[in-house]
Design a protein around this motif. Structure first.
Motif, PDB file in Angstrom:
ATOM      1  N   MET A   1       0.859  -0.953  -0.208  1.00 51.89           N
ATOM      2  CA  MET A   1      -0.211  -0.014   0.066  1.00 51.89           C
ATOM      3  C   MET A   1       0.636   1.206  -0.030  1.00 51.89           C
ATOM      4  O   MET A   1       1.902   1.363   0.822  1.00 51.89           O
ATOM      5  CB  MET A   1      -0.971   0.144   1.162  1.00 51.89           C
ATOM      6  N   HIS A   2       0.575   2.284  -0.838  1.00 51.91           N
ATOM      7  CA  HIS A   2       1.443   3.503  -1.121  1.00 51.91           C
ATOM      8  C   HIS A   2       0.852   4.472   0.019  1.00 51.91           C
ATOM      9  O   HIS A   2      -0.400   4.865   0.093  1.00 51.91           O
ATOM     10  CB  HIS A   2       1.276   3.961  -2.522  1.00 51.91           C
ATOM     11  N   ILE A   3       1.812   5.171   0.792  1.00 47.60           N
ATOM     12  CA  ILE A   3       1.357   5.997   1.847  1.00 47.60           C
ATOM     13  C   ILE A   3       0.702   7.266   1.322  1.00 47.60           C
ATOM     14  O   ILE A   3      -0.103   7.893   1.738  1.00 47.60           O
ATOM     15  CB  ILE A   3       2.522   6.478   2.580  1.00 47.60           C
ATOM     16  N   SER A   4       1.095   7.640   0.152  1.00 55.22           N
ATOM     17  CA  SER A   4       0.560   8.786  -0.746  1.00 55.22           C
ATOM     18  C   SER A   4      -0.929   8.689  -1.028  1.00 55.22           C
ATOM     19  O   SER A   4      -1.735   9.408  -0.897  1.00 55.22           O
ATOM     20  CB  SER A   4       1.367   9.237  -2.071  1.00 55.22           C
ATOM     21  N   ARG A   5      -1.280   7.293  -1.466  1.00 60.29           N
ATOM     22  CA  ARG A   5      -2.665   7.049  -1.867  1.00 60.29           C
ATOM     23  C   ARG A   5      -3.545   7.336  -0.482  1.00 60.29           C
ATOM     24  O   ARG A   5      -4.616   7.509  -0.441  1.00 60.29           O
ATOM     25  CB  ARG A   5      -2.809   5.824  -2.385  1.00 60.29           C
ATOM     26  N   VAL A   6      -3.070   6.759   0.548  1.00 63.69           N
ATOM     27  CA  VAL A   6      -3.722   6.962   1.959  1.00 63.69           C
ATOM     28  C   VAL A   6      -3.923   8.365   2.178  1.00 63.69           C
ATOM     29  O   VAL A   6      -5.095   8.514   2.556  1.00 63.69           O
ATOM     30  CB  VAL A   6      -3.035   6.137   2.889  1.00 63.69           C
ATOM     31  N   VAL A   7      -2.974   9.050   2.422  1.00 68.22           N
ATOM     32  CA  VAL A   7      -3.101  10.451   2.807  1.00 68.22           C
ATOM     33  C   VAL A   7      -4.180  11.035   1.818  1.00 68.22           C
ATOM     34  O   VAL A   7      -4.705  11.916   2.241  1.00 68.22           O
ATOM     35  CB  VAL A   7      -1.594  11.137   2.799  1.00 68.22           C
TER      36      VAL A   7
END
Length: 306
Positions: A1-7
């Motif tokens: 999972m990409h942190i940028s997508r979560v944020v």
């Protein structure tokens, strides 16, 4: 999972009601119109029926609007407020979705914008849109893809180097960006909390090594400016943690090639990256006013040249 997508996904959910709460009377919307295959390639139309009826030829200038979201998130529905705002001012607004990274690696998003632009020809007779007066606009990541589409329209070498689709024969009459980066390397190397910018780079290019293999002109839009370019309006922010001050690099290139341009830097208390999207923000109205002044000047010059 990409942190940028979560944020950015959390940002979309939290900010959606804060950006899109104003109601506008008399605005017609037509939603989820496909312009290609896949779930991302959809667009929405917004326009004022009264404005269309009042137009001498029944046609409205087109704002092809590309949403931001760090290249990895966002969506046209999260820009419904700004779309309705400009529709209320007499524009035929086309809100575009595009393939998000990492599924849509560089330069897929830009090519999707070109695909949507080309698809408007199919609706010329059904809707009051004037394809002789197309302005391509976008905020944040969407501003980058919008600028890519414009660069492709005025440089076949750039378009072919990236393998982009042909653009319509009728050139855009302006590019309008809000807090847009123009150099992706600068953007992805810009320090941000939790390494978000670096993660965005991984989503777009796979890794830093892949990005390094690309020639500078491929990823730096400013290096593709030439004397044929349309006028450019840049709405920036003095305190922008994502795009920084990249508009200054674009200004230098536009000056070098004598391309008409206008810029406004939001510096009110609380102004930052894309705060123009929040109607209640003190500085939002000033940014929108500056954008309107730029657009009015472009349309006035277009009318005079006809």
């Amino acid at each position: 999972m990409h942190i940028s997508r979560v944020v950015f996904k959390i940002s979309d959910i939290v900010n959606h009601p804060l950006r899109n709460y104003i109601r506008y009377d008399g605005i017609r919307s037509v939603k989820n119109i496909p312009y290609g295959t896949g779930k991302f390639r959809r667009m929405d139309f917004y326009y004022s029926t009264k404005a269309a009826e009042a137009a001498p030829d029944g046609k409205l200038p087109v704002l092809l609007n590309v949403h931001g979201g760090g290249f990895v998130c966002g969506g046209k529905k999260y820009r419904s407020g700004i779309a309705k705002l400009f529709a209320s001012k007499g524009y035929f607004v086309v809100n575009v979705d595009y393939t998000l990274a990492p599924k849509g690696a560089f330069p897929t998003g830009g090519n999707d914008v070109i695909m949507a632009w080309n698809a408007l020809e199919l609706f010329d007779e059904r809707y009051p849109l004037d394809l002789e007066r197309v302005i391509i606009t976008g905020d944040s990541a969407g501003g980058y893809w919008a600028a890519m589409a414009v660069a492709a329209a005025f440089s076949d070498d750039y378009r072919l180097e990236l393998g982009l689709d042909e653009t319509p024969s009728r050139k855009p009459i302006a590019l309008l960006t809000f807090c847009a980066p123009f150099n992706l390397i600068k953007c992805t190397e810009h320090p941000t909390p939790m390494g978000i910018s670096e993660d965005i780079g991984d989503c777009l290019f796979g890794n830093a090594e892949n990005a390094a293999k690309l020639p500078p002109k491929a990823i730096d839009i400013t290096l593709n400016v030439n004397s044929d370019w349309c006028p450019v309006g840049m709405m920036a922010a003095a305190n922008d943690m994502f795009a920084g001050s990249q508009h200054k690099d674009m200004v230098k290139k536009l000056d070098e090639f004598s391309v008409p341009h206008s810029e406004y830097v939001a510096a009110e208390k609380g102004d930052g990256h894309c705060t123009h999207l929040y109607p209640f923000k003190k500085g939002s109205s000033k940014t929108i006013e500056a954008a309107e002044q730029f657009l009015n000047g472009v349309l006035l010059n277009k009318t005079r040249s006809v």
